[in-house]
Write a protein that holds these residues in place. Structure first.
Motif, mmCIF file in Angstrom:
data_model
loop_
_atom_site.group_PDB
_atom_site.id
_atom_site.type_symbol
_atom_site.label_atom_id
_atom_site.label_comp_id
_atom_site.label_asym_id
_atom_site.label_seq_id
_atom_site.Cartn_x
_atom_site.Cartn_y
_atom_site.Cartn_z
ATOM 1 N N ASP A 1 0.877 -1.167 0.000
ATOM 2 C CA ASP A 1 0.000 0.000 0.000
ATOM 3 C C ASP A 1 0.919 1.224 0.000
ATOM 4 O O ASP A 1 1.630 1.474 0.971
ATOM 5 C CB ASP A 1 -0.879 -0.045 1.258
ATOM 6 N N GLY A 2 0.919 1.959 -1.096
ATOM 7 C CA GLY A 2 1.862 3.061 -1.253
ATOM 8 C C GLY A 2 1.306 4.422 -0.880
ATOM 9 O O GLY A 2 1.867 5.451 -1.258
ATOM 10 N N ALA A 3 0.218 4.424 -0.101
ATOM 11 C CA ALA A 3 -0.405 5.707 0.251
ATOM 12 C C ALA A 3 0.558 6.613 1.014
ATOM 13 O O ALA A 3 0.408 7.826 1.008
ATOM 14 C CB ALA A 3 -1.668 5.478 1.068
ATOM 15 N N ASN A 4 1.547 6.010 1.661
ATOM 16 C CA ASN A 4 2.486 6.804 2.451
ATOM 17 C C ASN A 4 3.791 7.083 1.698
ATOM 18 O O ASN A 4 4.821 7.373 2.317
ATOM 19 C CB ASN A 4 2.774 6.090 3.781
ATOM 20 N N PHE A 5 3.729 7.008 0.393
ATOM 21 C CA PHE A 5 4.925 7.210 -0.427
ATOM 22 C C PHE A 5 5.549 8.595 -0.201
ATOM 23 O O PHE A 5 6.732 8.801 -0.428
ATOM 24 C CB PHE A 5 4.536 7.008 -1.903
ATOM 25 N N ASN A 6 4.721 9.531 0.262
ATOM 26 C CA ASN A 6 5.229 10.882 0.523
ATOM 27 C C ASN A 6 6.488 10.876 1.399
ATOM 28 O O ASN A 6 7.358 11.715 1.249
ATOM 29 C CB ASN A 6 4.142 11.699 1.237
ATOM 30 N N ALA A 7 6.554 9.894 2.304
ATOM 31 C CA ALA A 7 7.665 9.859 3.261
ATOM 32 C C ALA A 7 8.962 9.359 2.645
ATOM 33 O O ALA A 7 10.040 9.568 3.214
ATOM 34 C CB ALA A 7 7.287 8.965 4.444
ATOM 35 N N ILE A 8 8.876 8.681 1.509
ATOM 36 C CA ILE A 8 10.086 8.036 0.982
ATOM 37 C C ILE A 8 10.362 8.388 -0.481
ATOM 38 O O ILE A 8 11.347 7.920 -1.041
ATOM 39 C CB ILE A 8 10.009 6.493 1.136
ATOM 40 N N VAL A 9 9.494 9.213 -1.060
ATOM 41 C CA VAL A 9 9.682 9.537 -2.482
ATOM 42 C C VAL A 9 11.068 10.151 -2.694
ATOM 43 O O VAL A 9 11.511 11.007 -1.929
ATOM 44 C CB VAL A 9 8.538 10.463 -2.983
ATOM 45 N N LYS B 1 -2.377 12.230 -2.902
ATOM 46 C CA LYS B 1 -1.701 12.451 -1.631
ATOM 47 C C LYS B 1 -0.264 12.895 -1.914
ATOM 48 O O LYS B 1 0.100 14.040 -1.718
ATOM 49 C CB LYS B 1 -1.727 11.168 -0.785
ATOM 50 N N THR B 2 0.530 11.962 -2.424
ATOM 51 C CA THR B 2 1.959 12.253 -2.605
ATOM 52 C C THR B 2 2.212 13.413 -3.562
ATOM 53 O O THR B 2 3.126 14.208 -3.352
ATOM 54 C CB THR B 2 2.672 10.991 -3.112
ATOM 55 N N PHE B 3 1.446 13.472 -4.626
ATOM 56 C CA PHE B 3 1.739 14.472 -5.653
ATOM 57 C C PHE B 3 0.709 15.605 -5.655
ATOM 58 O O PHE B 3 0.301 16.092 -6.709
ATOM 59 C CB PHE B 3 1.873 13.781 -7.018
ATOM 60 N N SER B 4 0.307 16.010 -4.465
ATOM 61 C CA SER B 4 -0.661 17.086 -4.227
ATOM 62 C C SER B 4 -1.982 16.774 -4.945
ATOM 63 O O SER B 4 -2.381 15.627 -4.956
ATOM 64 C CB SER B 4 -0.079 18.453 -4.579
ATOM 65 N N VAL C 1 10.861 16.779 -0.454
ATOM 66 C CA VAL C 1 9.493 16.568 0.059
ATOM 67 C C VAL C 1 9.531 15.506 1.149
ATOM 68 O O VAL C 1 9.007 15.686 2.253
ATOM 69 C CB VAL C 1 8.556 16.122 -1.093
ATOM 70 N N ALA C 2 10.180 14.367 0.834
ATOM 71 C CA ALA C 2 10.244 13.263 1.796
ATOM 72 C C ALA C 2 10.995 13.709 3.049
ATOM 73 O O ALA C 2 10.535 13.490 4.177
ATOM 74 C CB ALA C 2 10.919 12.053 1.163
#
Ligand SMILES: *Cc1c(COP(=O)(O)O)cnc(C)c1O
Length: 522
Positions: free
Chosen positions: A267-275, A294-297, A380-381
């Protein structure tokens, strides 16, 4: 509640803060507003249309034979009604939106400008492909960015949200298993998973079993290994997980899952933390959705559109859905659909959506990616993790932070309601946060933490904004710990006080009835 003759509902309590209340129920810019049905009259209308010359007969006797019963209002009355309502909404453009697991970040205006360009906004999904080459190029270029950022082999752009992407990923897995004649029935999901994970697995026809978490809030690797076997089709793992923690055993998990003949869904919904920092492909993941919203605004929440492209490994790529945008050897772009599938994508499991996905989200995400660049995405991450740790360390002395001892968090910080005074829980703190002008954090999720408060500030908040939020949280947390029962009354400054949210969700009132009728119906 009584409705006074003019339809207005005076709700200002007279004794609050020593004020006398107001005649209108309004509080300065906070304007009270009755329902349209309470205000409008059936015998008036805001528009003046000529009588129609079309007579009945074309609806086969199904034409309406009673008044429609919609309230008549003038245009300014209707405009004011909705403007007043919109001003009671919290929004990312108003303030910090600490909802964990949601990545509510600022949406750059540049994205909006690009998404509104007529060549993107006004295209029709059935337009001849040679007239939408630019739009297809955007889909294709975004696809390559997502592949680069994730280190994966293929990507399906058409899923329309995270949960839809999960379904797409599991359908790829099912197709791959069926292609090798392997019937497997179980999908393993950690206890901390987002509710969409088990729901998706069940919807795709699998039986869901849960894998326990260890004391550090991570997947219990030994328990997982013990459960793997020939009946397990896939393991669905969120990384970083819903406790805001990175799964450090991810490669060992993937190896064990693959050795058992199963697939790893992330589940990549939290990709914001590691992008820009971690490529899921390097962790042995077979399929992962990316929540572009989410990740890409791109604006989301409140029912705004989402977009959930799914990246897949080499093993799953042949089974991905139709259609997809491909760049042809002559430099043109083509939407590969059923008629060319036999030649270009013969093993596809089929189609997820009528058309090709969410064009508006694609343009916003690509604008966001290009304006940040590779270095900006990495930042961002880094900044989102920094901000979450700032919140974690600023509050851990006043709120129980169950995993804080095991090290830093990722992009979200989690607290529990342990130590709150008699009868007080997370909901009371959250309601008091509304009075302080903040949208509450995600509450009571994930279930593995008692009275969980999951806070995700995102990278777009300044230190000043975080400091103000922290000050509010500290003050409310101290009140909660001292057993201050006045928290039970919060919110006191909101347009409405504490509502029965469970009743509203379980028994939504979707049809307006005159008060007398409504009473009679009870
Ligand atoms: C948001 C979210 C989802 C679901 O995504 P939608 O786009 O809302 O369907 C799934 N898992 C996690 C962890 C999420 O945060």
């Amino acid at each position: 509640m009584t409705v006074n003759p003019s339809g207005w509902r005076p709700t200002t309590p007279a004794n609050e803060q020593g004020s006398a209340g107001t005649v209108t129920g309004n509080r300065a810019l906070q304007l009270e507003e009755p329902l349209l049905f309470e205000r409008g009259r059936l015998d008036q209308t805001g528009v003046d249309l000529p009588d129609t010359k079309v007579s009945g007969g074309r609806l086969g006797g199904l034409e309406r034979n009673r008044d429609i019963g919609l309230p008549g209002l003038s245009e300014p009355e209707a405009v004011r009604h909705y403007t007043r309502l919109s001003r009671q909404n919290y929004a990312i453009d108003l303030g910090l939106f600490p909802l964990g697991s949601c990545t509510m970040k600022h949406n750059p205006r540049l994205n909006e400008k690009v998404a509104r360009m007529p060549g993107f906004a006004d295209v029709h999904p059935m337009q001849p492909q040679e007239t939408v080459q630019g739009a297809l190029q955007v889909i294709n270029e975004l696809a390559f960015w997502l592949l680069d950022l994730t280190g994966m082999h293929g990507v399906a752009m058409s899923p329309k949200a995270g949960a839809h992407g999960e379904l797409c990923g599991l359908l790829c897995i099912r197709a791959a298993l069926e292609a090798r004649g392997d019937k497997r029935e179980v999908v393993l999901v950690p206890e901390s998973a987002h509710g969409t994970n088990p729901a998706t697995a069940a919807f795709a026809g699998y039986r869901v079993e849960s894998i326990p978490a260890n004391k550090a809030g991570r997947v219990d690797l030994e328990a997982l290994k013990a459960r793997l076997g020939p009946d397990v089709a896939a393991v669905m793992i969120t990384n970083p997980n819903t406790c805001g923690l990175f799964e450090p055993d991810m490669i060992a998990i993937s190896d064990a899952v693959h050795a058992a003949g199963a697939f790893v869904y992330c589940d990549g919904a939290n990709f914001n933390a590691i992008v820009g920092k971690v490529r899921p492909g390097d962790l042995g993941i077979d399929a992962m959705h990316i929540n572009l919203h989410k990740t890409f605004s791109t604006p989301h929440g409140g029912g705004g559109p989402g977009s959930g492209p799914v990246v897949v490994s080499e093993a799953l790529a042949p089974y991905g859905p139709l259609p997809f945008a491909a760049k042809m050897p002559d430099g043109t772009y083509k939407l590969v659909e059923e008629e060319s599938a036999a030649e270009m994508h013969p093993e596809s499991f089929g189609r997820m959506t009528a058309f090709h996905g969410q064009m508006g989200m694609f343009t916003r995400a690509l604008a966001y990616i290009l304006s940040h660049g590779a270095d900006g995405l990495r930042q961002v991450a880094e900044d989102s993790v920094l901000n979450a740790n700032y919140v974690l360390r600023s509050l851990e002395d006043v709120l129980d932070a169950p995993f804080a001892k095991s090290g830093p968090c990722m992009h979200e910080a989690i607290f529990s309601d342990r130590g709150f005074g008699e009868g007080l829980s997370t909901i009371d703190l959250a309601k008091a946060l509304i009075d302080e002008g903040f949208h509450p954090m995600t509450m009571y999720f994930p279930l593995v933490v008692h009275g969980a408060m999951l806070i995700e500030p995102t990278e777009t908040e300044s230190k000043a904004a975080l400091d103000q939020f922290i000050a509010a949280m500290r003050s409310i947390a101290e009140r909660a710990k001292s057993g201050d029962q006045s928290l039970k009354a919060a919110p006191i400054y909101a347009p409405r006080r504490r509502l029965d949210e469970t009743l509203a969700a379980r028994k939504p009132v979707l049809v307006y009835r005159e008060p007398a009728q409504a009473e009679a119906a009870e």
